[in-house]
Design an enzyme around this catalytic site. Structure first.
Site, PDB file in Angstrom:
ATOM      1  N   ASP A 195       0.828  -1.210   0.000  1.00  9.58           N
ATOM      2  CA  ASP A 195       0.000   0.000   0.000  1.00  9.58           C
ATOM      3  C   ASP A 195       0.860   1.256   0.000  1.00  9.58           C
ATOM      4  O   ASP A 195       1.472   1.607   1.007  1.00  9.58           O
ATOM      5  CB  ASP A 195      -0.921  -0.029   1.223  1.00  9.58           C
ATOM      6  CG  ASP A 195      -1.921   1.104   1.229  1.00  9.58           C
ATOM      7  OD1 ASP A 195      -1.853   1.981   0.350  1.00  9.58           O
ATOM      8  OD2 ASP A 195      -2.783   1.107   2.130  1.00  9.58           O
ATOM      9  N   HIS A 200       0.505   7.505   4.516  1.00  2.78           N
ATOM     10  CA  HIS A 200       1.442   6.808   5.395  1.00  2.78           C
ATOM     11  C   HIS A 200       2.898   7.246   5.212  1.00  2.78           C
ATOM     12  O   HIS A 200       3.782   6.714   5.889  1.00  2.78           O
ATOM     13  CB  HIS A 200       1.331   5.299   5.162  1.00  2.78           C
ATOM     14  CG  HIS A 200      -0.068   4.789   5.273  1.00  2.78           C
ATOM     15  ND1 HIS A 200      -0.773   4.787   6.451  1.00  2.78           N
ATOM     16  CD2 HIS A 200      -0.912   4.278   4.326  1.00  2.78           C
ATOM     17  CE1 HIS A 200      -1.990   4.291   6.243  1.00  2.78           C
ATOM     18  NE2 HIS A 200      -2.094   3.977   4.962  1.00  2.78           N
ATOM     19  N   ILE A 215       0.399   8.236   9.418  1.00  4.87           N
ATOM     20  CA  ILE A 215      -0.053   7.190  10.328  1.00  4.87           C
ATOM     21  C   ILE A 215       0.390   5.818   9.817  1.00  4.87           C
ATOM     22  O   ILE A 215       0.748   5.647   8.648  1.00  4.87           O
ATOM     23  CB  ILE A 215      -1.584   7.211  10.498  1.00  4.87           C
ATOM     24  CG1 ILE A 215      -2.283   6.934   9.146  1.00  4.87           C
ATOM     25  CG2 ILE A 215      -2.026   8.550  11.080  1.00  4.87           C
ATOM     26  CD1 ILE A 215      -3.799   6.806   9.253  1.00  4.87           C
ATOM     27  N   GLY A 218      -3.200   0.287   8.807  1.00  2.00           N
ATOM     28  CA  GLY A 218      -3.972  -0.606   9.670  1.00  2.00           C
ATOM     29  C   GLY A 218      -3.537  -2.048   9.523  1.00  2.00           C
ATOM     30  O   GLY A 218      -3.476  -2.800  10.504  1.00  2.00           O
TER      31      GLY A 218
END
Length: 294
Positions: A195, A200, A215, A218
């Site tokens: 990803d 990110h 961040i 997930g």
């Protein structure tokens, strides 16, 4: 606006994904394995100097055959700017090889209208097969919360029924607790696995989305949960993990410490868990459950 029939019958081309032992080691390193370079249970996933190694982590099934940002296609009707990862579940049918080729087949299985202003959920499955033998290796179920798509069924009533809410883990004293400190650069490592969303990696993108800094993915947090469960309940053996489910409740900031509170379930091999970002006291994975073979 989501059109139920169009999205429910979305056509995904089959994806063949060839990967090497280096890819398996890169995935493990991106989850932080090797933080104790003397631990043989970690080295078996990140060191290829001994015969039969490395092994593949079972949660690598989530990045193999990655379909890309297909929800960004305007024809889906999904407001891509307002989607968040809701839940993830894997079922392992066989041990993942550390290198080889897999075929991924995707299909949308559920679209639930939660109501105007309340969003919608879109759930799709991935069946992962060994490309050479046709053996089913893993089934991955991914649920996205489309915050901007509530009310899509107002005109025709077409929506799937909402599934039962997953059970929360107990609130008493955990049977096991493990803490893992994430790396400040962990999102930069994990993005190399699949990803490449700039949320990110790019500070400006993260700040535009309301975060102080990029961040953690997930699915990186999810993979760390799989790693932790293998350590605590599976003796580090990848073949022991059979299923893993978690609900994403808050993002993780790279560098935070993750506290895994784990509870033995009623049936053999069942484990319930939650994950807390220690520095903020925030639950980041909730309703976690896993089954591990003895």
């Amino acid at each position: 606006m989501i059109d139920y029939d169009t999205l429910k019958n979305w056509v995904f081309p089959p994806i063949e994904h060839r990967y090497t032992a280096d890819d398996s080691m890169r995935y493990a390193l991106a989850l932080g394995l090797g933080d104790d370079p003397m631990d043989p249970l970690q080295l078996q996933f990140v060191n290829d100097t001994n015969p039969g190694l490395p092994l593949a982590l079972p949660t690598m099934a989530v990045v193999l055959g990655f379909p890309g940002s297909w929800m960004q296609d305007p024809a889906t009707g999904i407001d891509f700017t307002k989607i968040v990862h809701g839940e993830e579940e894997i079922t392992l049918h066989a041990l993942l090889p550390a290198a080889g080729a897999v075929r991924a087949e995707h299909r949308v299985v559920s679209i639930v209208d939660k109501g105007e202003g309340r969003g919608a959920t879109v759930t799709y499955d991935k069946a992962l097969y060994d490309a050479a033998t046709g053996q089913l290796l893993a089934t991955v179920r991914h649920t996205t919360f489309a915050r901007g798509n509530g009310g899509f069924s107002a005109s025709d009533g077409k929506t799937d029924s909402a599934p039962p809410a997953p059970p929360k883990p107990p609130t008493g004293t955990p049977d096991q607790v493990l803490e893992i400190r994430t790396l400040p650069q962990q999102a930069l490592l994990y993005r190399l696995c699949a990803d490449r969303n700039p949320l990110h990696s790019d500070p400006a993108t993260a700040q535009a989305a309301g975060f102080a800094r990029p961040i953690l993915h997930g699915l990186c947090t999810y993979g760390i949960a799989g790693r932790t469960l293998l350590t605590a309940w599976g003796g580090g053996r990848p073949e022991t993990l059979k299923t893993l489910f978690a609900r994403f409740s808050s993002p993780v900031m790279p560098g935070e410490t993750l506290r895994f509170e784990m509870y033995r379930g009623a049936a053999a091999g069942e484990v319930a868990f939650r994950t807390i970002a220690v520095e903020r006291g925030v639950t980041v994975l909730d309703c976690g459950r896993a089954v591990l073979a003895s």
